[in-house]
Design an enzyme around this catalytic site. Structure first.
Site, PDB file in Angstrom:
ATOM      1  N   TYR A  63     112.078  41.576 105.746  1.00 33.59           N
ATOM      2  CA  TYR A  63     111.632  42.487 104.684  1.00 33.59           C
ATOM      3  C   TYR A  63     111.487  41.719 103.368  1.00 33.59           C
ATOM      4  O   TYR A  63     110.483  41.858 102.654  1.00 33.59           O
ATOM      5  CB  TYR A  63     112.634  43.623 104.545  1.00 33.59           C
ATOM      6  N   SER A  85     110.655  44.718  95.339  1.00 35.23           N
ATOM      7  CA  SER A  85     112.088  44.661  95.589  1.00 35.23           C
ATOM      8  C   SER A  85     112.668  43.329  95.152  1.00 35.23           C
ATOM      9  O   SER A  85     112.008  42.285  95.243  1.00 35.23           O
ATOM     10  CB  SER A  85     112.367  44.873  97.080  1.00 35.23           C
TER      11      SER A  85
END
Length: 210
Positions: A135, A122
């Site tokens: 995250y 990501s």
């Protein structure tokens, strides 16, 4: 995960915590459309699960392997801020789980004479964002690990591609506020395959906006 037989094309081994959804839909479609074999098996990203047994099962199939790793967990940051167990889960799944299985699969690819590892990570790992910094920290750790893994196996003909994905139209992002430049999973899959074929180290997808 792809199983590469000697003939052209590739068989597909789909691995997930609950294989029932994937075993009832994609495998028959793969067989009908391509003539290749498709199989769904159980895999849990938790590093305390039997990753050694899973890799042994892959090795027992007796064909060269390529790996496409895509799993993750992204609880709401506000919930994480009030429950450290969620923070632990986020880091465990997104980083430790990925590291655990890749640490076992990469040497297998090197031993078979080479192969491709593609990991869906990501862009959240590039900087700490208020809305998902735990995250993001796990993805940052994963991206650094992949960089080292790429260097480690460079002379063993094992390529490692890090796909830094933005927003994808999946269940993980559904209903999130402020979404923009949302890409389809199909478009991302094509980009991942192209990255593997071109032996790219890092791909940002979709590119615009990042």
């Amino acid at each position: 995960m792809r199983c590469r037989p000697p003939a052209a094309g590739a068989d597909v081994l789909l691995a997930g915590r609950d294989p029932s959804p994937i075993s009832s839909a994609p495998p028959p479609n793969v067989r009908v459309r391509t003539g290749r074999r498709a199989e769904a098996i159980v895999f849990d990203a938790d590093p305390d699960s039997d990753h050694d047994g899973f890799v042994a099962s892959c090795r027992a199939r007796g064909v060269p392997l390529d790996v496409f790793l895509l799993f993750g967990a992204m609880p709401a940051q506000e919930a994480i801020d009030h429950d450290f167990a969620l923070a632990r889960q986020t880091v465990t799944v997104n980083y430790l789980g990925a590291m655990s299985i890749l640490a076992r699969l990469a040497p297998l690819l090197a031993a078979q004479g080479g192969g491709s590892i593609v990991v869906l990570s990501s862009v959240s790992g590039d900087r700490g964002r208020r809305k998902n910094y735990v995250y993001g920290s796990a993805k940052a750790a994963l991206n650094t690990y992949l960089q080292g893994l790429r260097s480690r196996f460079h002379d063993r003909n094992v390529t490692v591609a890090t796909i830094k994905a933005g927003f994808l139209d999946t269940a993980m992002s559904y209903g999130m506020p402020g979404l923009f430049l949302v890409a389809s999973p199909e478009a991302c899959a094509k980009a991942c395959l192209a990255a593997a074929r071109r032996r790219k180290d890092v791909l940002i997808f979709p590119r615009s906006g990042f």
